[in-house]
Scaffold this motif. Structure first.
Motif, PDB file in Angstrom:
ATOM      1  N   TYR A 109      32.802  -9.059  37.803  1.00 22.84           N
ATOM      2  CA  TYR A 109      32.457 -10.470  37.578  1.00 22.84           C
ATOM      3  C   TYR A 109      33.070 -10.943  36.247  1.00 22.84           C
ATOM      4  O   TYR A 109      33.680 -12.014  36.167  1.00 22.84           O
ATOM      5  CB  TYR A 109      30.938 -10.607  37.587  1.00 22.84           C
ATOM      6  CG  TYR A 109      30.399 -11.820  36.905  1.00 22.84           C
ATOM      7  CD1 TYR A 109      30.459 -13.069  37.518  1.00 22.84           C
ATOM      8  CD2 TYR A 109      29.805 -11.721  35.644  1.00 22.84           C
ATOM      9  CE1 TYR A 109      29.955 -14.181  36.881  1.00 22.84           C
ATOM     10  CE2 TYR A 109      29.299 -12.820  35.005  1.00 22.84           C
ATOM     11  CZ  TYR A 109      29.381 -14.053  35.616  1.00 22.84           C
ATOM     12  OH  TYR A 109      28.895 -15.147  34.972  1.00 22.84           O
ATOM     13  N   LYS A 112      36.971 -11.546  36.144  1.00 23.74           N
ATOM     14  CA  LYS A 112      37.583 -12.634  36.922  1.00 23.74           C
ATOM     15  C   LYS A 112      38.552 -13.449  36.078  1.00 23.74           C
ATOM     16  O   LYS A 112      39.489 -14.037  36.584  1.00 23.74           O
ATOM     17  CB  LYS A 112      36.487 -13.567  37.470  1.00 23.74           C
ATOM     18  CG  LYS A 112      35.901 -13.095  38.776  1.00 23.74           C
ATOM     19  CD  LYS A 112      35.182 -14.206  39.515  1.00 23.74           C
ATOM     20  CE  LYS A 112      34.023 -14.802  38.753  1.00 23.74           C
ATOM     21  NZ  LYS A 112      33.233 -15.761  39.503  1.00 23.74           N
ATOM     22  N   SER A 113      38.285 -13.500  34.781  1.00 19.09           N
ATOM     23  CA  SER A 113      39.148 -14.335  33.931  1.00 19.09           C
ATOM     24  C   SER A 113      40.149 -13.501  33.130  1.00 19.09           C
ATOM     25  O   SER A 113      40.821 -14.046  32.253  1.00 19.09           O
ATOM     26  CB  SER A 113      38.284 -15.157  32.982  1.00 19.09           C
ATOM     27  OG  SER A 113      37.435 -14.310  32.266  1.00 19.09           O
ATOM     28  N   ALA A 114      40.267 -12.219  33.445  1.00 22.74           N
ATOM     29  CA  ALA A 114      41.172 -11.375  32.643  1.00 22.74           C
ATOM     30  C   ALA A 114      42.623 -11.690  32.959  1.00 22.74           C
ATOM     31  O   ALA A 114      42.980 -11.943  34.110  1.00 22.74           O
ATOM     32  CB  ALA A 114      40.891  -9.911  32.922  1.00 22.74           C
ATOM     33  N   LEU A 115      43.444 -11.663  31.945  1.00 21.34           N
ATOM     34  CA  LEU A 115      44.878 -11.868  32.140  1.00 21.34           C
ATOM     35  C   LEU A 115      45.547 -10.519  32.383  1.00 21.34           C
ATOM     36  O   LEU A 115      44.934  -9.473  32.171  1.00 21.34           O
ATOM     37  CB  LEU A 115      45.489 -12.549  30.922  1.00 21.34           C
ATOM     38  CG  LEU A 115      44.953 -13.936  30.586  1.00 21.34           C
ATOM     39  CD1 LEU A 115      45.624 -14.479  29.330  1.00 21.34           C
ATOM     40  CD2 LEU A 115      45.189 -14.905  31.749  1.00 21.34           C
ATOM     41  N   LYS A 116      46.797 -10.598  32.824  1.00 23.93           N
ATOM     42  CA  LYS A 116      47.574  -9.391  33.134  1.00 23.93           C
ATOM     43  C   LYS A 116      47.504  -8.392  31.957  1.00 23.93           C
ATOM     44  O   LYS A 116      47.756  -8.763  30.817  1.00 23.93           O
ATOM     45  CB  LYS A 116      49.022  -9.838  33.347  1.00 23.93           C
ATOM     46  CG  LYS A 116      49.934  -8.816  33.875  1.00 23.93           C
ATOM     47  CD  LYS A 116      51.261  -9.476  34.206  1.00 23.93           C
ATOM     48  CE  LYS A 116      52.365  -8.468  34.201  1.00 23.93           C
ATOM     49  NZ  LYS A 116      53.094  -8.317  32.969  1.00 23.93           N
ATOM     50  N   GLU A 118      44.911  -6.948  30.695  1.00 23.84           N
ATOM     51  CA  GLU A 118      43.620  -6.862  29.990  1.00 23.84           C
ATOM     52  C   GLU A 118      42.676  -5.953  30.788  1.00 23.84           C
ATOM     53  O   GLU A 118      42.480  -6.160  31.985  1.00 23.84           O
ATOM     54  CB  GLU A 118      43.003  -8.250  29.818  1.00 23.84           C
ATOM     55  CG  GLU A 118      43.766  -9.089  28.818  1.00 23.84           C
ATOM     56  CD  GLU A 118      43.199 -10.485  28.600  1.00 23.84           C
ATOM     57  OE1 GLU A 118      43.522 -11.080  27.571  1.00 23.84           O
ATOM     58  OE2 GLU A 118      42.469 -10.988  29.469  1.00 23.84           O
ATOM     59  N   VAL A 119      42.110  -4.997  30.109  1.00 18.15           N
ATOM     60  CA  VAL A 119      41.260  -4.001  30.775  1.00 18.15           C
ATOM     61  C   VAL A 119      39.828  -4.164  30.272  1.00 18.15           C
ATOM     62  O   VAL A 119      39.607  -4.417  29.090  1.00 18.15           O
ATOM     63  CB  VAL A 119      41.757  -2.576  30.418  1.00 18.15           C
ATOM     64  CG1 VAL A 119      40.923  -1.512  31.087  1.00 18.15           C
ATOM     65  CG2 VAL A 119      43.212  -2.413  30.800  1.00 18.15           C
TER      66      VAL A 119
ATOM     67  N   ARG B 105      42.716 -18.271  31.003  1.00 14.17           N
ATOM     68  CA  ARG B 105      41.557 -17.500  31.506  1.00 14.17           C
ATOM     69  C   ARG B 105      40.588 -18.425  32.240  1.00 14.17           C
ATOM     70  O   ARG B 105      40.057 -18.065  33.290  1.00 14.17           O
ATOM     71  CB  ARG B 105      40.836 -16.804  30.355  1.00 14.17           C
ATOM     72  CG  ARG B 105      41.610 -15.638  29.792  1.00 14.17           C
ATOM     73  CD  ARG B 105      40.771 -14.824  28.801  1.00 14.17           C
ATOM     74  NE  ARG B 105      41.603 -13.866  28.119  1.00 14.17           N
ATOM     75  CZ  ARG B 105      42.150 -14.050  26.905  1.00 14.17           C
ATOM     76  NH1 ARG B 105      41.885 -15.152  26.222  1.00 14.17           N
ATOM     77  NH2 ARG B 105      42.931 -13.146  26.370  1.00 14.17           N
ATOM     78  N   LYS B 108      42.040 -19.368  35.585  1.00 16.03           N
ATOM     79  CA  LYS B 108      41.990 -18.234  36.506  1.00 16.03           C
ATOM     80  C   LYS B 108      40.569 -18.019  37.036  1.00 16.03           C
ATOM     81  O   LYS B 108      40.363 -17.691  38.200  1.00 16.03           O
ATOM     82  CB  LYS B 108      42.452 -16.990  35.732  1.00 16.03           C
ATOM     83  CG  LYS B 108      43.086 -15.962  36.602  1.00 16.03           C
ATOM     84  CD  LYS B 108      43.773 -14.910  35.780  1.00 16.03           C
ATOM     85  CE  LYS B 108      44.242 -13.826  36.717  1.00 16.03           C
ATOM     86  NZ  LYS B 108      44.942 -12.756  36.048  1.00 16.03           N
ATOM     87  N   ARG B 109      39.594 -18.231  36.160  1.00 17.76           N
ATOM     88  CA  ARG B 109      38.197 -17.975  36.537  1.00 17.76           C
ATOM     89  C   ARG B 109      37.658 -19.029  37.510  1.00 17.76           C
ATOM     90  O   ARG B 109      36.927 -18.717  38.425  1.00 17.76           O
ATOM     91  CB  ARG B 109      37.334 -17.950  35.271  1.00 17.76           C
ATOM     92  CG  ARG B 109      35.904 -17.530  35.510  1.00 17.76           C
ATOM     93  CD  ARG B 109      35.156 -17.375  34.205  1.00 17.76           C
ATOM     94  NE  ARG B 109      33.805 -16.919  34.450  1.00 17.76           N
ATOM     95  CZ  ARG B 109      33.458 -15.647  34.525  1.00 17.76           C
ATOM     96  NH1 ARG B 109      34.354 -14.713  34.376  1.00 17.76           N
ATOM     97  NH2 ARG B 109      32.199 -15.308  34.746  1.00 17.76           N
ATOM     98  N   GLU B 119      51.478 -16.747  33.119  1.00 15.76           N
ATOM     99  CA  GLU B 119      50.740 -15.543  32.709  1.00 15.76           C
ATOM    100  C   GLU B 119      51.731 -14.411  32.380  1.00 15.76           C
ATOM    101  O   GLU B 119      51.624 -13.754  31.347  1.00 15.76           O
ATOM    102  CB  GLU B 119      49.802 -15.130  33.848  1.00 15.76           C
ATOM    103  CG  GLU B 119      48.873 -14.005  33.460  1.00 15.76           C
ATOM    104  CD  GLU B 119      47.920 -13.644  34.591  1.00 15.76           C
ATOM    105  OE1 GLU B 119      47.936 -14.305  35.645  1.00 15.76           O
ATOM    106  OE2 GLU B 119      47.156 -12.683  34.414  1.00 15.76           O
TER     107      GLU B 119
END
Lengths: 162, 288
Positions: A109, A112-116, A118-119, B105, B108-109, B119
């Motif tokens: 959840y 959902k907003s993580a960019l390429k 990002e872990v 972000r 994307k969300r 991106e």
């Protein structure tokens, strides 16, 4: 490996005479209890800042799950992108792998907003009672993918045990 | 095909915005920042007008309006980012890049608006900067106030989840009553990458990759929207100090060791190499 690289570990240790856990189990609970832990110079009981968000998300997504929150409101803010979950005590009706699945769902959840690239990294601890009545503590510091793999392995072990 | 937004009305507005966005990107690709800036203003004005005409209190539509506003903010900041890079304001551009990331972000969300080109390009652009470590504080607060209802966001009385949209408003958690700052750390994975160490001057050699990229863009060799990313590799280069000597002779480096026990194998040195990857494409493709 640089000292600045985040560490990664997973362990299960035995916990002897944990009064918090004994008190919790004696109250014949269901679900899980969130525990505030001493933090800072004065050891004031505090919760990581993700604790409240995680509990609220868990309740909205699993309305049947009982979650006991402590009285303290004091929150620890860490300027890190990592997720810090509080210590939780699991009642007999809550399996560790079920709790970890809940955590994995919460991380997905949040991602959902993580960019390429990002872990999601997470720190968590959970205490539980084994089938033979021993109290154990599961500690995990690592990324969400490894946690997912651990949950999968746990499910497989459980399947083989059954 | 996936809809970019949740409501029909917002999808229609998004389609109307597309030619304006394309116009902005055309000007940007030609490094015409003045016209690109005007196009960004036109986008905002168009959206403001649509927003004023909306009398609906449909929560999904209000959420979509929030997203469309962020989309316009994103395009505006994208122009500012490249302007700063081409002006050589590299330190400032780093902060702008992270403002842009925050907007990406959110897009994307809360939407399916296609942002994969941006991106890819911008996460690679980030690697062109010299910043690898950051400062990070640890502190305790009395509680976190919900930016929508004003209650303790972690209390059962507040029904909002952090970073969720409610009728066009983003629920934030504002730390209240600082109790104690207990540590300042140096980390590689901070919440806010704007807290950099060390702080470099714009003329510093540390910005050589981003400076080179700026030169390529300014000279017209790589227009902004042709820049796809960076490819890192290790290359072997001849060692300029190397001298071929007899194996038992003293080494050229002055170590007083025999050449065979010292620098014999150092004829080539390994160097980090960065290729700037570009591809000619119609500007419209960045938006689809």
């Amino acid at each position: 490996m640089s000292i600045l690289e985040p560490r990664q570990f997973c362990e299960i240790v035995s916990v002897a005479d944990d009064k918090k856990f004994v008190d919790f189990i004696q109250s014949n609970p269901s679900g899980l209890a969130v525990i505030a832990e001493p933090y800072g110079d004065d050891d004031t009981l505090s919760l990581p800042s993700d604790a409240g968000d995680f509990v609220k998300w868990a309740k909205q997504n699993n309305p049947a799950l009982q979650i006991v929150m402590p009285e303290t409101k004091r929150q620890i803010l860490r300027q890190s992108v990592e997720t810090w979950l509080p210590l939780v005590l699991l009642a007999v009706d809550t399996d560790l792998s079920d709790y970890l699945k809940l955590v994995v769902g919460y991380l997905e959840y949040k991602l959902k907003s993580a960019l390429k690239g990002e872990v999601a990294r997470i720190h968590l601890s959970a205490e539980y009672k084994t089938k033979v009545g021993e109290v154990k503590r599961f500690n995990y510091d690592g990324d969400s993918e490894t946690l997912k793999a651990i949950v999968k392995k746990m499910d497989l072990n459980q399947f083989l045990d059954d | 095909m996936t809809r970019p937004l949740h409501t029909d009305r917002a999808c229609a507005i998004f389609e109307s915005l597309r030619p304006l966005a394309q116009n902005l990107l055309h000007h940007l690709n030609e490094c015409n920042f003045s016209e690109a800036g005007s196009a960004a203003i036109s986008l905002k004005e168009f959206l403001e007008l649509e927003n004023k005409q909306n009398s609906s209190d449909d929560k999904e539509l209000l959420n979509d309006f929030f997203v469309l506003e962020r989309y316009c903010d994103f395009l505006t900041l994208y122009v500012i980012l490249w302007k700063r890079i081409l002006e050589g304001k590299f330190s400032d551009s780093w902060n702008t890049l992270h403002d842009v990331f925050d907007l990406l972000r959110l897009l994307k969300r809360f939407s399916n608006i296609e942002i994969s080109f941006f991106e890819q390009q911008l996460t690679d652009l980030e690697k062109a900067y010299p910043y690898r470590v950051f400062t990070s504080i640890g502190a305790t607060f009395d509680y976190y106030e919900c930016t929508i209802c004003g209650l303790d966001i972690n209390s059962p009385e507040c029904s909002h989840l952090r970073n969720e949209l409610y009728g066009g408003r983003l629920a934030g958690a504002k730390p209240m009553n600082l109790m104690e700052i207990d540590h300042l750390a140096i980390v590689s994975n901070p919440r806010d990458k704007r807290c950099v160490v060390p702080v470099y001057d714009d003329a510093d050699e540390a910005f050589k990759v981003v400076r080179y990229l700026a030169e390529l863009v300014t000279s017209g060799k790589v227009p902004i929207l042709y820049f796809e990313g960076l490819a890192f590799s290790i290359r072997k280069l001849p060692n300029p100090e190397y001298q071929k000597l007899g194996r038992n002779e003293p080494c050229f480096c002055g170590s007083e060791k025999k050449f065979k026990r010292c620098c014999e194998s150092k004829e080539y040195i390994e160097n980090e190499h960065v290729d700037i990857v570009g591809r000619a494409r119609p500007v419209e493709q960045a938006l689809v």
